[in-house]
Design an enzyme around this catalytic site. Structure first.
Site, PDB file in Angstrom:
ATOM      1  CE  LYS A  11      -3.780  -2.266   2.335  1.00 27.50           C
ATOM      2  NZ  LYS A  11      -4.829  -2.012   3.484  1.00 27.50           N
ATOM      3  CE1 TYR A  51      -9.127  -3.335   0.622  1.00 23.08           C
ATOM      4  CE2 TYR A  51      -8.187  -1.646  -0.373  1.00 23.08           C
ATOM      5  CZ  TYR A  51      -8.274  -2.552   0.312  1.00 23.08           C
ATOM      6  OH  TYR A  51      -6.915  -3.077   0.751  1.00 23.08           O
ATOM      7  NE  ARG A  87      -6.294 -11.947   5.566  1.00 18.55           N
ATOM      8  CZ  ARG A  87      -7.188 -10.800   5.624  1.00 18.55           C
ATOM      9  NH1 ARG A  87      -7.178 -10.075   4.518  1.00 18.55           N
ATOM     10  NH2 ARG A  87      -7.677 -10.455   6.515  1.00 18.55           N
ATOM     11  CB  THR A  93      -7.007  -5.313  10.122  1.00 20.10           C
ATOM     12  OG1 THR A  93      -7.448  -6.537   9.370  1.00 20.10           O
ATOM     13  CG2 THR A  93      -7.610  -3.975   9.291  1.00 20.10           C
ATOM     14  NE  ARG A 104      -2.577  -5.350   7.298  1.00 19.01           N
ATOM     15  CZ  ARG A 104      -3.490  -5.841   6.770  1.00 19.01           C
ATOM     16  NH1 ARG A 104      -4.011  -6.873   7.628  1.00 19.01           N
ATOM     17  NH2 ARG A 104      -4.215  -5.326   5.848  1.00 19.01           N
ATOM     18  CG  ASN A 114      -3.487  -2.026   7.043  1.00 21.69           C
ATOM     19  OD1 ASN A 114      -3.396  -1.553   5.776  1.00 21.69           O
ATOM     20  ND2 ASN A 114      -4.611  -2.482   7.594  1.00 21.69           N
ATOM     21  CG  HIS A 117      -5.465  -6.292  -0.281  1.00 21.30           C
ATOM     22  ND1 HIS A 117      -6.722  -6.198   0.297  1.00 21.30           N
ATOM     23  CD2 HIS A 117      -5.611  -7.082  -1.211  1.00 21.30           C
ATOM     24  CE1 HIS A 117      -7.283  -7.120  -0.118  1.00 21.30           C
ATOM     25  NE2 HIS A 117      -6.767  -7.687  -1.174  1.00 21.30           N
ATOM     26  CD  GLU A 128      -9.026  -9.365  -3.510  1.00 19.36           C
ATOM     27  OE1 GLU A 128      -9.725  -8.867  -2.695  1.00 19.36           O
ATOM     28  OE2 GLU A 128      -7.838  -9.652  -3.019  1.00 19.36           O
TER      29      GLU A 128
END
Ligand code: RTP
Ligand code: MG
Length: 140
Positions: A11, A51, A87, A93, A104, A114, A117, A128
């Site tokens: 990000k 999103y 993940r 998150t 993160r 953060n 994604h 995606e």
């Protein structure tokens, strides 16, 4: 274990701080292979489309502004259980809740900014990946 592909985005908060290499090292150390990658600058409309599942959430507008605020690096990660593994490497998150050593925990600035994604399920991963990449761009 099944070989999977998942969509990852580094990000704007992370690209602005030149963290792409450090974040990619975390993926590779976890056994994920970067099989496609490109740097793009999303428009707010493109971020909103990506999103759209969050369209009714109070943070949606802020999230779209943020995702369009600077370049991102979109990538396809491949490996055993890649969706769940990614993940795990990303962490929670909210960086305050993220386990030590996760991306993160180490790099995120806030719950909104953060750093990464990651797709959350097989179906969303497929959608995606197709949003950003043509099949010919993914080299496994
Ligand atoms: P992501 O989709 O980006 O991988 O993140 P996630 O699954 O961990 O979290 P999700 O609930 O899907 O939220 C998507 C992104 O929206 C921003 N957010 N801001 N201000 C807030 O309370 C808030 N909550 C979520 C974050 O950038 C989050 O990653
Ligand atoms: Mg999500």
């Amino acid at each position: 274990m099944a070989t999977e592909r998942t969509l990852s985005i580094i990000k704007p908060d992370a690209t602005k701080r030149n963290l792409t290499g450090k974040i990619n090292a975390k993926f590779e150390e976890a056994g994920l292979t970067i099989v496609a990658q490109k740097r793009i600058h999303l428009t707010k409309a493109q971020a909103g489309e990506f999103y759209k599942v969050h369209a009714e959430r109070p943070f949606y507008d802020e999230l779209c502004e943020f995702m369009a605020s600077a370049p991102v690096v979109v990538q396809v990660l491949e490996g055993d259980n890649a969706i769940a593994k990614n993940r795990e490497v990303m962490g929670a998150t909210n960086p305050a809740d993220a386990a030590p050593g996760t991306i993160r925990a180490e790099f995120a600035e806030s719950v909104g900014e953060n750093s990464v994604h990651g797709s959350d399920a097989a179906e969303t991963a497929a959608e995606e990946i197709a949003y950003f990449f043509a099949g010919i761009e993914i080299v496994g």
